[in-house]
Design a protein around this motif. Structure first.
Motif, PDB file in Angstrom:
ATOM      1  N   ASP A  66      77.302  23.532 -16.559  1.00 32.67           N
ATOM      2  CA  ASP A  66      77.110  23.586 -18.007  1.00 32.67           C
ATOM      3  C   ASP A  66      78.454  23.290 -18.663  1.00 32.67           C
ATOM      4  O   ASP A  66      79.302  24.171 -18.816  1.00 32.67           O
ATOM      5  CB  ASP A  66      76.589  24.966 -18.416  1.00 32.67           C
ATOM      6  CG  ASP A  66      76.273  25.061 -19.889  1.00 32.67           C
ATOM      7  OD1 ASP A  66      76.780  24.247 -20.692  1.00 32.67           O
ATOM      8  OD2 ASP A  66      75.511  25.972 -20.265  1.00 32.67           O
ATOM      9  N   ASN A  67      78.671  22.037 -19.014  1.00 28.28           N
ATOM     10  CA  ASN A  67      79.945  21.638 -19.603  1.00 28.28           C
ATOM     11  C   ASN A  67      80.116  22.145 -21.026  1.00 28.28           C
ATOM     12  O   ASN A  67      81.244  22.222 -21.509  1.00 28.28           O
ATOM     13  CB  ASN A  67      80.095  20.120 -19.553  1.00 28.28           C
ATOM     14  CG  ASN A  67      80.312  19.625 -18.145  1.00 28.28           C
ATOM     15  OD1 ASN A  67      80.904  20.318 -17.327  1.00 28.28           O
ATOM     16  ND2 ASN A  67      79.812  18.450 -17.839  1.00 28.28           N
ATOM     17  N   ASP A  68      79.025  22.508 -21.709  1.00 27.89           N
ATOM     18  CA  ASP A  68      79.142  23.073 -23.055  1.00 27.89           C
ATOM     19  C   ASP A  68      79.846  24.424 -23.025  1.00 27.89           C
ATOM     20  O   ASP A  68      80.609  24.753 -23.923  1.00 27.89           O
ATOM     21  CB  ASP A  68      77.767  23.230 -23.704  1.00 27.89           C
ATOM     22  CG  ASP A  68      77.141  21.897 -24.082  1.00 27.89           C
ATOM     23  OD1 ASP A  68      77.886  20.898 -24.237  1.00 27.89           O
ATOM     24  OD2 ASP A  68      75.910  21.844 -24.227  1.00 27.89           O
ATOM     25  N   THR A  69      79.562  25.233 -22.006  1.00 27.07           N
ATOM     26  CA  THR A  69      80.135  26.575 -21.915  1.00 27.07           C
ATOM     27  C   THR A  69      81.240  26.682 -20.867  1.00 27.07           C
ATOM     28  O   THR A  69      81.884  27.717 -20.763  1.00 27.07           O
ATOM     29  CB  THR A  69      79.052  27.612 -21.587  1.00 27.07           C
ATOM     30  OG1 THR A  69      78.550  27.342 -20.270  1.00 27.07           O
ATOM     31  CG2 THR A  69      77.935  27.598 -22.593  1.00 27.07           C
ATOM     32  N   GLY A  70      81.411  25.612 -20.068  1.00 26.12           N
ATOM     33  CA  GLY A  70      82.400  25.664 -18.995  1.00 26.12           C
ATOM     34  C   GLY A  70      81.932  26.465 -17.785  1.00 26.12           C
ATOM     35  O   GLY A  70      82.720  26.825 -16.926  1.00 26.12           O
ATOM     36  N   ARG A  71      80.648  26.729 -17.705  1.00 26.32           N
ATOM     37  CA  ARG A  71      80.087  27.556 -16.647  1.00 26.32           C
ATOM     38  C   ARG A  71      79.488  26.659 -15.549  1.00 26.32           C
ATOM     39  O   ARG A  71      78.939  25.605 -15.833  1.00 26.32           O
ATOM     40  CB  ARG A  71      78.983  28.428 -17.239  1.00 26.32           C
ATOM     41  CG  ARG A  71      78.390  29.417 -16.288  1.00 26.32           C
ATOM     42  CD  ARG A  71      77.324  30.204 -16.981  1.00 26.32           C
ATOM     43  NE  ARG A  71      76.245  29.273 -17.313  1.00 26.32           N
ATOM     44  CZ  ARG A  71      74.983  29.590 -17.430  1.00 26.32           C
ATOM     45  NH1 ARG A  71      74.615  30.827 -17.293  1.00 26.32           N
ATOM     46  NH2 ARG A  71      74.082  28.687 -17.707  1.00 26.32           N
TER      47      ARG A  71
END
Length: 103
Positions: free
Chosen positions: A93-98
Motif C-alpha cells: 500500500d504505497n498510499d500509507t507506506g504499509r
C-alpha cells in the motif's frame, strides 16, 4: 487471510456520465456499512461494469454474495454478474507506506 472479489457484468451502453454519478451517489453509502468490507472500487469500461472488493476474509465475501444479491444485480443491470475470489498473499500500500505478507 484477506480476500479480493472481482465482479463483472455487462454495462449499460446508454449510461452517460451524469447518470453514472447519480447511481454512485446512491450506491456508495450502502457499501460504507457492510461488515467485513475494507474497500470497494467501482470499475467499468465501454462494455463492462463491476467492482473490486477487498474483504477481511473469504467468509465475509461469500456471506455478502447471496442469492438475494445476485437477483438484485440481475434486476438492476439485466444480467447475471460473474464473481471471482482471490486470496491476498501480500499487500503493498504505497498510499500509507504499509506492506504485509500473509501468514
Amino acid at each position: 487471510m484477506r480476500c479480493l472479489a472481482i465482479v463483472r457484468f455487462p454495462g449499460p451502453a446508454d449510461l452517460d456520465p451524469a447518470q453514472l454519478r447519480e447511481l454512485l451517489r446512491e450506491a456508495v453509502p450502502r457499501y460504507q456499512v457492510i461488515p467485513g468490507l475494507g474497500r470497494k472500487y467501482f470499475i467499468g469500461n465501454e462494455s463492462l461494469g463491476g467492482g473490486v472488493y477487498e474483504w477481511e476474509s473469504r467468509n465475509a465475501a461469500e456471506a455478502f454474495y447471496s442469492q438475494d444479491w445476485f437477483e438484485r444485480m440481475l434486476d438492476l443491470y439485466g444480467a447475471q454478474p460473474e464473481v471471482e475470489f482471490f486470496d491476498v498473499h501480500a499487500l503493498v500500500d504505497n498510499d500509507t507506506g504499509r506492506a504485509e505478507i500473509a501468514g
